[in-house]
Design a protein around this motif. Structure first.
Motif, PDB file in Angstrom:
ATOM      1  N   ARG A  72       0.941  -1.580   0.021  1.00  0.00           N
ATOM      2  CA  ARG A  72      -0.230   0.392   0.010  1.00  0.00           C
ATOM      3  C   ARG A  72       0.641   1.125  -0.237  1.00  0.00           C
ATOM      4  O   ARG A  72       0.757   2.181  -0.762  1.00  0.00           O
ATOM      5  N   LEU A  75       2.397   2.203  -3.907  1.00  0.00           N
ATOM      6  CA  LEU A  75       1.454   1.950  -4.229  1.00  0.00           C
ATOM      7  C   LEU A  75       0.887   3.902  -3.950  1.00  0.00           C
ATOM      8  O   LEU A  75       1.033   4.098  -5.105  1.00  0.00           O
ATOM      9  N   THR A  76       1.377   3.982  -3.010  1.00  0.00           N
ATOM     10  CA  THR A  76       0.669   5.843  -2.539  1.00  0.00           C
ATOM     11  C   THR A  76       2.052   6.408  -2.788  1.00  0.00           C
ATOM     12  O   THR A  76       1.619   7.620  -3.156  1.00  0.00           O
TER      13      THR A  76
END
Length: 100
Positions: A72, A75-76
């Motif tokens: 996460r 990806l962010t």
């Protein structure tokens, strides 16, 4: 652990152990958890005292290495390698424009 899982465990324990003995076992478990927590705190204090440096225990937390969180975060937040590659290609484009 979720509350629903704890309720199921409590019901199963009440069936197998009995409601009267379950109270005593819960008290023993609470005492054991208190002793374990006290032991962990005293061990931390002893390690910090012997080393002479205060340790940031959050850096050693194994929950930091949760694969879902790592993916996460990747990806962010763009990685530094992709940012440097973007900067290099932008610099190349500016160089080509100024040369022409």
């Amino acid at each position: 652990m979720d509350a629903d899982k704890l309720i199921v465990i409590g019901i199963v324990a009440a069936v197998f152990v009995g409601p009267h003995r379950l109270v005593g076992l819960a008290q023993q478990l609470a005492g054991f958890v208190r002793q374990l927590r006290h032991w962990a705190e005293s061990t931390k204090a002893q390690v910090e005292e012997e080393i002479g440096v205060e340790i940031d225990w959050s850096e050693l937390d194994p929950r930091r290495y949760d694969p879902r969180r790592i993916i996460r975060d990747a990806l962010t937040h763009p990685s530094s390698a992709s940012e440097s590659g973007e900067r290099a290609s932008a610099a190349t484009a500016v160089t080509h424009e100024t040369q022409q």
